[in-house]
Design an enzyme around this catalytic site. Structure first.
Site, PDB file in Angstrom:
ATOM      1  N   VAL A 191       0.833  -1.207   0.000  1.00  0.00           N
ATOM      2  CA  VAL A 191       0.000   0.000   0.000  1.00  0.00           C
ATOM      3  C   VAL A 191       0.868   1.258   0.000  1.00  0.00           C
ATOM      4  CG1 VAL A 191      -1.758   1.245   1.291  1.00  0.00           C
ATOM      5  CG2 VAL A 191      -1.777  -1.249   1.279  1.00  0.00           C
ATOM      6  N   ARG A 279       5.678  -2.487   8.017  1.00  0.00           N
ATOM      7  CA  ARG A 279       5.880  -1.849   9.321  1.00  0.00           C
ATOM      8  C   ARG A 279       5.911  -2.928  10.392  1.00  0.00           C
ATOM      9  NH1 ARG A 279       5.352   3.500   9.368  1.00  0.00           N
ATOM     10  NH2 ARG A 279       4.618   3.612  11.517  1.00  0.00           N
ATOM     11  N   ASP A 319      -1.756  -0.547  15.925  1.00  0.00           N
ATOM     12  CA  ASP A 319      -0.764  -1.272  15.124  1.00  0.00           C
ATOM     13  C   ASP A 319       0.068  -2.245  15.948  1.00  0.00           C
ATOM     14  OD1 ASP A 319      -1.563   0.188  12.951  1.00  0.00           O
ATOM     15  OD2 ASP A 319       0.415   1.015  12.472  1.00  0.00           O
ATOM     16  N   HIS A 451     -29.323   9.378  -8.634  1.00  0.00           N
ATOM     17  CA  HIS A 451     -28.775   9.363  -9.985  1.00  0.00           C
ATOM     18  C   HIS A 451     -28.431  10.791 -10.398  1.00  0.00           C
ATOM     19  CE1 HIS A 451     -28.179   8.358 -14.168  1.00  0.00           C
ATOM     20  NE2 HIS A 451     -28.949   9.378 -14.493  1.00  0.00           N
TER      21      HIS A 451
HETATM   22  P1  FAD Z   1       0.782   5.326  15.832  1.00  0.00           P
HETATM   23  O1  FAD Z   1      -0.020   6.191  14.944  1.00  0.00           O
HETATM   24  O2  FAD Z   1       2.061   4.787  15.314  1.00  0.00           O
HETATM   25  O3  FAD Z   1       1.014   6.160  17.160  1.00  0.00           O
HETATM   26  C1  FAD Z   1       1.752   5.683  18.231  1.00  0.00           C
HETATM   27  C2  FAD Z   1       2.292   6.855  19.039  1.00  0.00           C
HETATM   28  O4  FAD Z   1       2.825   6.355  20.244  1.00  0.00           O
HETATM   29  C3  FAD Z   1       3.424   7.592  18.349  1.00  0.00           C
HETATM   30  O5  FAD Z   1       3.223   8.988  18.450  1.00  0.00           O
HETATM   31  C4  FAD Z   1       4.667   7.164  19.144  1.00  0.00           C
HETATM   32  O6  FAD Z   1       5.697   8.144  19.175  1.00  0.00           O
HETATM   33  C5  FAD Z   1       4.062   6.990  20.521  1.00  0.00           C
HETATM   34  N1  FAD Z   1       4.839   6.096  21.385  1.00  0.00           N
HETATM   35  C6  FAD Z   1       5.328   4.866  21.105  1.00  0.00           C
HETATM   36  N2  FAD Z   1       5.912   4.322  22.175  1.00  0.00           N
HETATM   37  C7  FAD Z   1       5.814   5.240  23.169  1.00  0.00           C
HETATM   38  C8  FAD Z   1       6.235   5.280  24.511  1.00  0.00           C
HETATM   39  N3  FAD Z   1       6.853   4.240  25.092  1.00  0.00           N
HETATM   40  N4  FAD Z   1       5.991   6.399  25.228  1.00  0.00           N
HETATM   41  C9  FAD Z   1       5.339   7.449  24.673  1.00  0.00           C
HETATM   42  N5  FAD Z   1       4.914   7.465  23.417  1.00  0.00           N
HETATM   43  C10 FAD Z   1       5.139   6.377  22.667  1.00  0.00           C
HETATM   44  N6  FAD Z   1      -3.674   3.828   7.757  1.00  0.00           N
HETATM   45  C11 FAD Z   1      -4.927   4.026   7.301  1.00  0.00           C
HETATM   46  O7  FAD Z   1      -5.883   3.521   7.909  1.00  0.00           O
HETATM   47  N7  FAD Z   1      -5.162   4.769   6.179  1.00  0.00           N
HETATM   48  C12 FAD Z   1      -4.161   5.330   5.467  1.00  0.00           C
HETATM   49  O8  FAD Z   1      -4.404   6.007   4.470  1.00  0.00           O
HETATM   50  C13 FAD Z   1      -2.843   5.140   5.921  1.00  0.00           C
HETATM   51  N8  FAD Z   1      -1.811   5.690   5.257  1.00  0.00           N
HETATM   52  C14 FAD Z   1      -0.549   5.548   5.746  1.00  0.00           C
HETATM   53  C15 FAD Z   1       0.498   6.125   5.043  1.00  0.00           C
HETATM   54  C16 FAD Z   1       1.783   6.016   5.498  1.00  0.00           C
HETATM   55  C17 FAD Z   1       2.906   6.661   4.741  1.00  0.00           C
HETATM   56  C18 FAD Z   1       2.038   5.297   6.714  1.00  0.00           C
HETATM   57  C19 FAD Z   1       3.437   5.186   7.250  1.00  0.00           C
HETATM   58  C20 FAD Z   1       1.011   4.709   7.418  1.00  0.00           C
HETATM   59  C21 FAD Z   1      -0.295   4.823   6.930  1.00  0.00           C
HETATM   60  N9  FAD Z   1      -1.368   4.221   7.588  1.00  0.00           N
HETATM   61  C22 FAD Z   1      -2.635   4.377   7.092  1.00  0.00           C
HETATM   62  C23 FAD Z   1      -1.187   3.420   8.821  1.00  0.00           C
HETATM   63  C24 FAD Z   1      -1.552   4.254  10.049  1.00  0.00           C
HETATM   64  O9  FAD Z   1      -0.723   5.397  10.100  1.00  0.00           O
HETATM   65  C25 FAD Z   1      -1.403   3.406  11.286  1.00  0.00           C
HETATM   66  O10 FAD Z   1      -2.203   2.239  11.156  1.00  0.00           O
HETATM   67  C26 FAD Z   1      -1.848   4.163  12.529  1.00  0.00           C
HETATM   68  O11 FAD Z   1      -1.140   5.358  12.682  1.00  0.00           O
HETATM   69  C27 FAD Z   1      -1.670   3.294  13.773  1.00  0.00           C
HETATM   70  O12 FAD Z   1      -2.134   3.974  14.871  1.00  0.00           O
HETATM   71  P2  FAD Z   1      -1.601   3.690  16.339  1.00  0.00           P
HETATM   72  O13 FAD Z   1      -2.333   4.651  17.215  1.00  0.00           O
HETATM   73  O14 FAD Z   1      -1.664   2.253  16.631  1.00  0.00           O
HETATM   74  O15 FAD Z   1      -0.046   4.054  16.330  1.00  0.00           O
HETATM   75  P1  AMP Z   2       3.396  -3.938   2.824  1.00  0.00           P
HETATM   76  O1  AMP Z   2       3.743  -4.827   3.974  1.00  0.00           O
HETATM   77  O2  AMP Z   2       1.979  -4.083   2.325  1.00  0.00           O
HETATM   78  O3  AMP Z   2       3.756  -2.495   3.076  1.00  0.00           O
HETATM   79  O4  AMP Z   2       4.292  -4.402   1.603  1.00  0.00           O
HETATM   80  C1  AMP Z   2       5.694  -4.462   1.640  1.00  0.00           C
HETATM   81  C2  AMP Z   2       6.165  -5.275   0.443  1.00  0.00           C
HETATM   82  O5  AMP Z   2       7.584  -5.207   0.352  1.00  0.00           O
HETATM   83  C3  AMP Z   2       5.797  -6.755   0.520  1.00  0.00           C
HETATM   84  O6  AMP Z   2       4.965  -7.063  -0.571  1.00  0.00           O
HETATM   85  C4  AMP Z   2       7.134  -7.475   0.439  1.00  0.00           C
HETATM   86  O7  AMP Z   2       7.067  -8.627  -0.382  1.00  0.00           O
HETATM   87  C5  AMP Z   2       8.062  -6.447  -0.214  1.00  0.00           C
HETATM   88  N1  AMP Z   2       9.493  -6.662   0.103  1.00  0.00           N
HETATM   89  C6  AMP Z   2      10.062  -6.914   1.305  1.00  0.00           C
HETATM   90  N2  AMP Z   2      11.411  -7.043   1.219  1.00  0.00           N
HETATM   91  C7  AMP Z   2      11.729  -6.888  -0.101  1.00  0.00           C
HETATM   92  C8  AMP Z   2      12.972  -6.897  -0.853  1.00  0.00           C
HETATM   93  N3  AMP Z   2      14.187  -7.104  -0.279  1.00  0.00           N
HETATM   94  N4  AMP Z   2      12.903  -6.682  -2.203  1.00  0.00           N
HETATM   95  C9  AMP Z   2      11.714  -6.460  -2.790  1.00  0.00           C
HETATM   96  N5  AMP Z   2      10.529  -6.431  -2.137  1.00  0.00           N
HETATM   97  C10 AMP Z   2      10.516  -6.630  -0.809  1.00  0.00           C
END
Ligand code: FAD
Ligand code: AMP
Length: 478
Positions: A191, A279, A319, A451
């Site tokens: 993604v 991730r 996550d 529509h």
């Molecule tokens: P996080 O958002 O990772 O937040 C955790 C927080 O906890 C962070 O601020 C961290 O610093 C803090 N933390 C960690 N450990 C400690 C500690 N010990 N003490 C204090 N603070 C701490 N998801 C979607 O649903 N739609 C999307 O379009 C989407 N696009 C994305 C695009 C990108 C480029 C990326 C990287 C991710 C995307 N995601 C998307 C995934 C989404 O960002 C995550 O699923 C979501 O942020 C997870 O939420 P969370 O609250 O579990 O953790």
């Molecule tokens: P996602 O977990 O959906 O963000 O996808 C990450 C993708 O990276 C997966 O489809 C993996 O197969 C791919 N990937 C991981 N390691 C490698 C690598 N060394 N070369 C090419 N693709 C990779």
């Protein structure tokens, strides 16, 4: 500052901040600890999603889509603009403003709802205690009736491609380029790789996506994945499947990438390389050895269906626990836990978590794919409808893709809905609602849709399950 709370939440991403706000709304004395700092070194709330994930990526996806549309497609509508140019610095700073607005919004929501925001690190001890270490190093031990762990995830790094300042970057770095790299490599056609690859491809990069798997988007419906690959390739993404990256080295302002495919070893030179290989749960420093919370074999915090860890009154959401790494999944878990602490009994329905890839057209789905049903030996029927036959899609000059619905062959219950097309992210919500109410395809077919709308494609696909879509040739007359 008090050191006794009803609830202490660690992490203020979408899982943690939603949990904290809901706890406070329910009358619980709540603190939320988060250690994130923004680009200026100031504390920021909202976690990955608001700062380095969902929101900034969508700000760049929307902006780059408008640019590409103006450049390539406005003339088809009879609109002539003169030369369309891109100001990357402005695009990035607008993205930063969107982020600032939203992270500031969480700060206000905390204040308004009475959540105490604690900026620094949280560490879980035994006996429902948490050590809070502020950014200035000051330590305080907090005790709480309930603790919610929501520390999120971080990008996976792979030894063949170590991050190298500004040249080999993760998703966070890929949101900060100060110019369009002429040649861009992306490792991973997941993604994040596809979304970030699309941003820079639209802005002018020659993008090569290297993906180890032979199959494109294995988690999506096969037909949708196949069509999506064709469309994205047509847009200029050079997606190379079955290619395993074995090395990447920054040299002389460029990156030399080596990879293997069925034909052998290859090399590729790019100006920037994005590592988007997934991730991993982030638990560094989170757990004191005797705190009692366990990890599963993949490093996620171990929880049951209700997000309870092995320690009574300690929960984990988002996550860092099993399930898809998606913001909305974490938010619903956070709210569920908050409400359970307050004595209510909500559940999260993991069967109806929608997935979206914000390319253009978007790819979105909920429930089971056709290949999953086939593999399970389930008896199913399929209805589909192409946007090329949708009046609204034609009017909008946005006709690629389709809606596909799979339903149980006997009960007609909707089992999965797969959308490749304009606003698929919005359309899939209709499917989620239908599935939450256990709708049959016939139920959806009996509902009236305005529509002309893109939603009519959902309606027609539902009718198609029964073999009687109106805007399709169909010779069965029942
Ligand atoms: P996080 O958002 O990772 O937040 C955790 C927080 O906890 C962070 O601020 C961290 O610093 C803090 N933390 C960690 N450990 C400690 C500690 N010990 N003490 C204090 N603070 C701490 N998801 C979607 O649903 N739609 C999307 O379009 C989407 N696009 C994305 C695009 C990108 C480029 C990326 C990287 C991710 C995307 N995601 C998307 C995934 C989404 O960002 C995550 O699923 C979501 O942020 C997870 O939420 P969370 O609250 O579990 O953790
Ligand atoms: P996602 O977990 O959906 O963000 O996808 C990450 C993708 O990276 C997966 O489809 C993996 O197969 C791919 N990937 C991981 N390691 C490698 C690598 N060394 N070369 C090419 N693709 C990779």
């Amino acid at each position: 500052m008090s050191d006794k709370y009803d609830v202490v939440v660690i992490g203020a991403g979408p899982a943690g901040y939603a949990a904290a706000i809901r706890c406070a709304q329910l009358g619980l004395n709540t603190a939320c600890i988060d250690k994130s700092l923004d680009k200026d070194g100031e504390p920021t709330l909202g976690g990955t999603c608001l700062n380095w994930g969902c929101i900034p990526s969508k700000a760049l996806l929307d902006a780059s889509h408008k640019y590409e549309d103006a450049k390539k497609h406005f003339a088809e509508l009879g609109i002539h603009t003169g030369e369309v140019t891109v100001d990357v610095a402005k695009m990035i700073s607008r993205k930063d403003e969107v982020v600032k607005g939203l992270t500031g919004g969480i700060k206000s929501l905390f204040k308004g709802n009475g959540v105490t925001a604690l900026h620094g690190t949280g560490r879980l001890l035994a006996n429902r205690q948490v050590v809070f270490t502020a950014h200035d190093g000051a330590e305080q031990t907090l005790s709480a009736e309930h603790i919610i762990l929501a520390p999120g995830s971080v990008p996976v790094e792979i030894p063949p491609a170590p991050l190298t300042d500004g040249l080999i970057v993760d998703s966070t770095g890929a949101l900060e380029f100060d110019a369009v790299p002429p040649r861009l490599g992306v490792i991973g056609a997941g993604v994040i790789g596809l979304e970030l690859g699309s941003v820079w491809s639209r802005l002018g990069s020659q993008v090569v996506v290297l993906e180890a798997l032979e199959e494109f988007l294995p988690m999506a419906d096969e037909r949708i994945a196949r069509d999506a690959k064709k469309i994205l390739t047509g847009q200029g993404l050079d997606i190379r499947l079955g290619t395993l990256v074995t090395g990447a080295k920054a040299e002389g302002g460029e990156v030399q990438v080596s990879y293997q495919d069925a034909e052998g070893e290859h090399s590729l030179t790019v100006d920037k390389l994005i590592v988007a290989v997934g991730r991993r749960p982030y638990t560094e420093g989170l757990l004191a050895p005797d705190c009692g919370v366990n990890l599963d074999e993949r490093g996620f915090l171990y929880v049951n269906d209700l997000c309870a860890t092995d320690v009574p009154n300690v929960y984990a959401v988002g996550d860092v626990v099993r399930g898809p790494m998606l913001a909305h999944k974490g938010t619903e878990e956070g709210v569920m836990v908050a409400e359970r602490i307050a004595g209510f009994k909500p559940l999260v329905n993991y069967d109806t978590v929608p997935s979206v890839i914000y390319t253009h057209p978007e790819i979105a789905w909920v429930g089971k794919s056709e290949q999953e049903l086939k593999a399970d030996g389930d008896n199913y029927k399929v209805g589909s409808f192409p946007f090329a036959a949708s009046g609204r899609a034609l009017a909008a000059n946005d006709t690629q893709g389709m809606v596909k619905i799979v339903a149980d062959a006997d009960s007609d219950r909707i089992l999965g809905v797969h959308v490749l097309g304009p606003q698929a992210s919005e359309l899939v919500a209709q499917a989620v609602i239908a599935m939450e109410f256990d709708a049959s395809a016939e139920d959806l077919g009996l509902i009236m849709f305005a529509h002309p709308t893109l939603s009519e494609a959902v309606h027609e696909a539902a009718l198609g399950v029964g073999g009687h879509a109106i805007h399709m040739v169909n010779r069965k007359r029942k």
